[in-house]
Scaffold this motif. Structure first.
Motif, PDB file in Angstrom:
ATOM      1  N   SER A  26       0.926  -1.208  -0.017  1.00 24.66           N
ATOM      2  CA  SER A  26       0.217   0.054  -0.001  1.00 24.66           C
ATOM      3  C   SER A  26       0.171   1.098   0.529  1.00 24.66           C
ATOM      4  O   SER A  26      -0.091   2.116  -0.705  1.00 24.66           O
ATOM      5  CB  SER A  26      -0.653   0.213   2.012  1.00 24.66           C
ATOM      6  N   GLU A  27       2.329   1.262   0.860  1.00 22.41           N
ATOM      7  CA  GLU A  27       2.479   2.404   0.535  1.00 22.41           C
ATOM      8  C   GLU A  27       3.425   2.872  -0.424  1.00 22.41           C
ATOM      9  O   GLU A  27       3.203   4.062  -0.971  1.00 22.41           O
ATOM     10  CB  GLU A  27       3.749   2.079   1.802  1.00 22.41           C
ATOM     11  N   LYS A  28       4.170   2.148  -0.900  1.00 21.68           N
ATOM     12  CA  LYS A  28       4.643   2.202  -2.622  1.00 21.68           C
ATOM     13  C   LYS A  28       2.858   2.475  -3.562  1.00 21.68           C
ATOM     14  O   LYS A  28       3.648   3.436  -4.649  1.00 21.68           O
ATOM     15  CB  LYS A  28       5.237   1.041  -2.998  1.00 21.68           C
ATOM     16  N   ALA A  29       2.322   2.035  -3.234  1.00 21.86           N
ATOM     17  CA  ALA A  29       1.376   1.877  -4.059  1.00 21.86           C
ATOM     18  C   ALA A  29       0.766   3.443  -4.412  1.00 21.86           C
ATOM     19  O   ALA A  29      -0.041   4.364  -5.476  1.00 21.86           O
ATOM     20  CB  ALA A  29      -0.085   1.525  -3.953  1.00 21.86           C
ATOM     21  N   LYS A  30       0.139   4.075  -2.959  1.00 23.43           N
ATOM     22  CA  LYS A  30       0.015   5.076  -2.697  1.00 23.43           C
ATOM     23  C   LYS A  30       1.147   6.047  -2.785  1.00 23.43           C
ATOM     24  O   LYS A  30       0.445   7.594  -3.697  1.00 23.43           O
ATOM     25  CB  LYS A  30       0.194   5.657  -1.122  1.00 23.43           C
ATOM     26  N   SER A  31       2.613   6.010  -2.974  1.00 18.51           N
ATOM     27  CA  SER A  31       3.426   7.240  -3.467  1.00 18.51           C
ATOM     28  C   SER A  31       3.440   7.362  -5.216  1.00 18.51           C
ATOM     29  O   SER A  31       3.415   8.461  -5.795  1.00 18.51           O
ATOM     30  CB  SER A  31       4.551   6.419  -3.232  1.00 18.51           C
ATOM     31  N   PHE A  32       2.844   5.720  -5.924  1.00 15.39           N
ATOM     32  CA  PHE A  32       3.274   6.231  -7.314  1.00 15.39           C
ATOM     33  C   PHE A  32       2.029   6.713  -8.025  1.00 15.39           C
ATOM     34  O   PHE A  32       1.328   7.510  -8.677  1.00 15.39           O
ATOM     35  CB  PHE A  32       2.941   4.907  -7.921  1.00 15.39           C
ATOM     36  N   TYR A  33       0.694   6.467  -6.801  1.00 12.09           N
ATOM     37  CA  TYR A  33      -0.568   7.396  -7.094  1.00 12.09           C
ATOM     38  C   TYR A  33      -0.831   8.740  -6.845  1.00 12.09           C
ATOM     39  O   TYR A  33      -1.054   9.955  -7.763  1.00 12.09           O
ATOM     40  CB  TYR A  33      -2.051   7.138  -6.403  1.00 12.09           C
ATOM     41  N   ASP A  34       0.115   9.188  -6.418  1.00 10.31           N
ATOM     42  CA  ASP A  34       0.554  10.638  -5.815  1.00 10.31           C
ATOM     43  C   ASP A  34       1.170  11.114  -6.772  1.00 10.31           C
ATOM     44  O   ASP A  34       1.161  11.918  -7.201  1.00 10.31           O
ATOM     45  CB  ASP A  34       0.897  10.606  -4.292  1.00 10.31           C
ATOM     46  N   GLN A  35       2.350  10.532  -7.106  1.00  9.45           N
ATOM     47  CA  GLN A  35       3.105  11.351  -8.576  1.00  9.45           C
ATOM     48  C   GLN A  35       2.586  11.124 -10.105  1.00  9.45           C
ATOM     49  O   GLN A  35       2.533  11.659 -10.598  1.00  9.45           O
ATOM     50  CB  GLN A  35       4.325   9.869  -8.777  1.00  9.45           C
ATOM     51  N   THR A  36       1.383  10.077  -9.807  1.00  9.04           N
ATOM     52  CA  THR A  36       0.711  10.195 -10.747  1.00  9.04           C
ATOM     53  C   THR A  36      -0.823  11.278 -11.460  1.00  9.04           C
ATOM     54  O   THR A  36      -0.443  12.432 -11.641  1.00  9.04           O
ATOM     55  CB  THR A  36      -0.153   9.653 -11.244  1.00  9.04           C
ATOM     56  N   ALA A  65      -6.422   7.439 -10.176  1.00 11.58           N
ATOM     57  CA  ALA A  65      -5.586   7.632  -9.760  1.00 11.58           C
ATOM     58  C   ALA A  65      -6.525   7.819  -8.016  1.00 11.58           C
ATOM     59  O   ALA A  65      -5.770   7.666  -6.951  1.00 11.58           O
ATOM     60  CB  ALA A  65      -4.287   8.919 -10.032  1.00 11.58           C
ATOM     61  N   ARG A  66      -7.529   8.827  -8.093  1.00  7.05           N
ATOM     62  CA  ARG A  66      -7.475  10.074  -6.655  1.00  7.05           C
ATOM     63  C   ARG A  66      -8.923   8.010  -6.183  1.00  7.05           C
ATOM     64  O   ARG A  66      -8.618   7.749  -5.241  1.00  7.05           O
ATOM     65  CB  ARG A  66      -8.887  10.623  -6.663  1.00  7.05           C
ATOM     66  N   ILE A  67      -9.340   7.907  -7.345  1.00  4.08           N
ATOM     67  CA  ILE A  67     -10.736   7.126  -7.157  1.00  4.08           C
ATOM     68  C   ILE A  67      -9.676   5.596  -6.033  1.00  4.08           C
ATOM     69  O   ILE A  67     -10.087   4.343  -5.271  1.00  4.08           O
ATOM     70  CB  ILE A  67     -11.006   6.704  -8.011  1.00  4.08           C
ATOM     71  N   ARG A  68      -8.059   5.044  -6.307  1.00  2.00           N
ATOM     72  CA  ARG A  68      -7.586   4.432  -6.101  1.00  2.00           C
ATOM     73  C   ARG A  68      -6.983   4.834  -4.799  1.00  2.00           C
ATOM     74  O   ARG A  68      -6.634   3.627  -3.800  1.00  2.00           O
ATOM     75  CB  ARG A  68      -6.140   4.131  -7.200  1.00  2.00           C
ATOM     76  N   LEU A  69      -6.466   6.082  -4.805  1.00  2.00           N
ATOM     77  CA  LEU A  69      -6.619   6.534  -3.429  1.00  2.00           C
ATOM     78  C   LEU A  69      -7.010   6.566  -2.193  1.00  2.00           C
ATOM     79  O   LEU A  69      -7.503   6.326  -1.605  1.00  2.00           O
ATOM     80  CB  LEU A  69      -5.529   7.904  -3.471  1.00  2.00           C
ATOM     81  N   GLY A  70      -9.194   6.691  -2.912  1.00  3.47           N
ATOM     82  CA  GLY A  70      -9.822   6.663  -2.286  1.00  3.47           C
ATOM     83  C   GLY A  70      -9.849   4.648  -1.349  1.00  3.47           C
ATOM     84  O   GLY A  70      -9.916   4.180  -0.622  1.00  3.47           O
ATOM     85  N   ASP A  71      -9.192   4.050  -2.462  1.00  4.83           N
ATOM     86  CA  ASP A  71      -9.533   1.722  -2.236  1.00  4.83           C
ATOM     87  C   ASP A  71      -8.811   1.941  -1.331  1.00  4.83           C
ATOM     88  O   ASP A  71      -9.166   1.393  -0.736  1.00  4.83           O
ATOM     89  CB  ASP A  71      -8.974   1.374  -3.717  1.00  4.83           C
ATOM     90  N   LEU A  72      -7.066   2.868  -1.221  1.00  2.04           N
ATOM     91  CA  LEU A  72      -6.414   2.110  -0.068  1.00  2.04           C
ATOM     92  C   LEU A  72      -6.725   2.957   1.137  1.00  2.04           C
ATOM     93  O   LEU A  72      -6.823   1.934   2.127  1.00  2.04           O
ATOM     94  CB  LEU A  72      -5.320   3.222  -0.817  1.00  2.04           C
ATOM     95  N   ALA A  73      -7.484   3.917   1.050  1.00  2.00           N
ATOM     96  CA  ALA A  73      -8.257   4.505   2.569  1.00  2.00           C
ATOM     97  C   ALA A  73      -9.448   3.444   2.901  1.00  2.00           C
ATOM     98  O   ALA A  73      -9.565   2.872   3.930  1.00  2.00           O
ATOM     99  CB  ALA A  73      -9.032   6.142   2.165  1.00  2.00           C
ATOM    100  N   ALA A  74     -10.370   3.407   2.497  1.00  2.00           N
ATOM    101  CA  ALA A  74     -10.969   2.228   2.700  1.00  2.00           C
ATOM    102  C   ALA A  74     -10.599   0.551   2.796  1.00  2.00           C
ATOM    103  O   ALA A  74     -10.917   0.086   4.082  1.00  2.00           O
ATOM    104  CB  ALA A  74     -11.826   2.155   1.761  1.00  2.00           C
ATOM    105  N   GLU A  75      -9.541   0.541   1.645  1.00  2.00           N
ATOM    106  CA  GLU A  75      -8.739  -0.488   2.398  1.00  2.00           C
ATOM    107  C   GLU A  75      -8.331  -0.336   4.084  1.00  2.00           C
ATOM    108  O   GLU A  75      -8.688  -1.376   4.819  1.00  2.00           O
ATOM    109  CB  GLU A  75      -7.878  -1.259   1.688  1.00  2.00           C
TER     110      GLU A  75
END
Length: 260
Positions: A146-156, A169-179
Motif C-alpha cells: 500500500s505504501e508504494k502504491a500510494k506513492s505512485f498514485y500521488d506521483q501520477t 488515481a484519486r479513486i485508487r487512493l480512496g480504495d487504499l483508504a477504504a482498505e
C-alpha cells in the motif's frame, strides 16, 4: 509667415541623390565578398536545418513503424528490438509500456514492475509518463504494498494534475483508504475524483464507490456445506443362467434271442 531656410533647387537635389547612390554602390563593391559569404552562410544554415529536420522526421517514422510491427507480434523480443534500434525515442517508451502490459498478461507482475521502473527512470518527459506511474501504483496495490502504491498514485496526480488518469488515481487512493478502514478519507478521495475533474469518464465508478461506503461491509454469509453424497448402491449381481439338464443316454434296444 515665410521660412528663413533657403529652398534647395531641383538640380541640387538630383546631385545629392546621385552622390548618395554612388556611395551605396561603392560600399557594396568594397563589401561584396563579405555579403556573398553571409548569404552563403545563411543558405547553408537553412539547408542544414531542413536536412536535419527531414532526417529526424524519417527516424521518427521508422521508429513508429517498428513499434507498430512489435505490437502486431506481441512478443517481448520485438519490444526489446525497438529499444535497441531507437533508444530514447517516443516509440521506445511506448515499447516499454506495451512490454509491461504483455508481462502482466503472461502472469509476470514482477517483470512488469521492473519494466515500468525502467520506463519511469529513463523517460521522464515521455507523453505517457503518467501512465507508467499509474501502472506501477496499480501493480504495487495488487501485490499488497500500500505504501508504494500510494506513492505512485500521488506521483501520477503530480505529473498530470488534469490528466486523464488523475481522477482514476484519486479513486485508487480512496480504495487504499477504504482498505485501511478510513471511510472518511476514502469518501473524500472519491468525491474529489469528480469535483476537481468534472466530466471525467469515471464519475459513475466513483459514485458507486461512495454508495458502497454508505452501505458498509455486508456481513459475510457462510456458504452452506454440501450434503454428503449417498453411497452408491452396489450393483446386483446378474443371475446365473439355469444349468441345462444333462442329456440322458438313449436306451439301447434289447437284443432278441436268435431262433433255434
Amino acid at each position: 509667415m515665410t521660412s528663413d531656410t533657403p529652398k534647395k533647387e531641383p538640380e541640387e537635389i538630383e546631385s545629392l541623390s546621385a552622390s548618395d547612390a554612388a556611395s551605396v554602390v561603392d560600399t557594396l563593391d568594397r563589401n561584396r565578398s563579405k555579403i556573398v559569404t553571409l548569404i552563403i552562410g545563411v543558405a547553408l544554415a537553412v539547408g542544414a536545418y531542413l536536412v536535419v529536420g527531414q532526417l529526424e522526421t524519417q527516424k521518427h517514422l521508422e521508429a513508429a513503424t517498428a513499434y507498430t510491427a512489435a505490437l502486431d507480434k506481441k512478443e517481448i523480443a520485438a519490444f526489446d528490438g525497438v529499444l535497441v534500434d531507437f533508444p530514447g525515442s517516443i516509440a521506445a517508451g511506448n515499447a516499454l509500456i506495451s512490454k509491461a502490459e504483455l508481462q502482466v498478461d503472461q502472469g509476470k507482475p514482477e517483470d512488469a514492475r521492473a519494466t515500468l521502473e525502467q520506463f519511469v527512470a529513463d523517460f521522464g518527459s515521455h507523453p505517457r509518463f503518467a501512465q507508467g506511474l499509474f501502472g506501477l501504483g496499480n501493480l504495487y496495490h495488487v501485490s499488497g504494498d500500500s505504501e508504494k502504491a500510494k506513492s505512485f498514485y500521488d506521483q501520477t496526480i503530480e505529473a498530470q494534475p488534469d490528466g486523464e488518469l488523475t481522477p482514476l488515481a484519486r479513486i485508487r487512493l480512496g480504495d487504499l483508504a477504504a482498505e485501511a478502514g478510513d471511510a472518511d478519507a476514502a469518501d473524500q478521495q472519491y468525491q474529489e475524483s469528480y469535483t476537481t475533474h468534472p466530466g471525467n469518464p469515471f464519475f459513475s465508478y466513483a459514485d458507486d464507490k461512495i454508495g458502497l461506503l454508505k452501505v458498509g461491509n455486508p456481513p459475510v454469509v457462510k456458504r452452506p456445506e454440501p450434503k454428503p453424497e449417498a453411497p452408491a448402491e452396489k450393483p446386483t449381481p446378474a443371475a446365473k443362467p439355469a444349468a441345462k439338464p444333462e442329456a440322458k443316454p438313449e436306451a439301447k434296444p434289447e437284443a432278441k434271442p436268435e431262433a433255434k
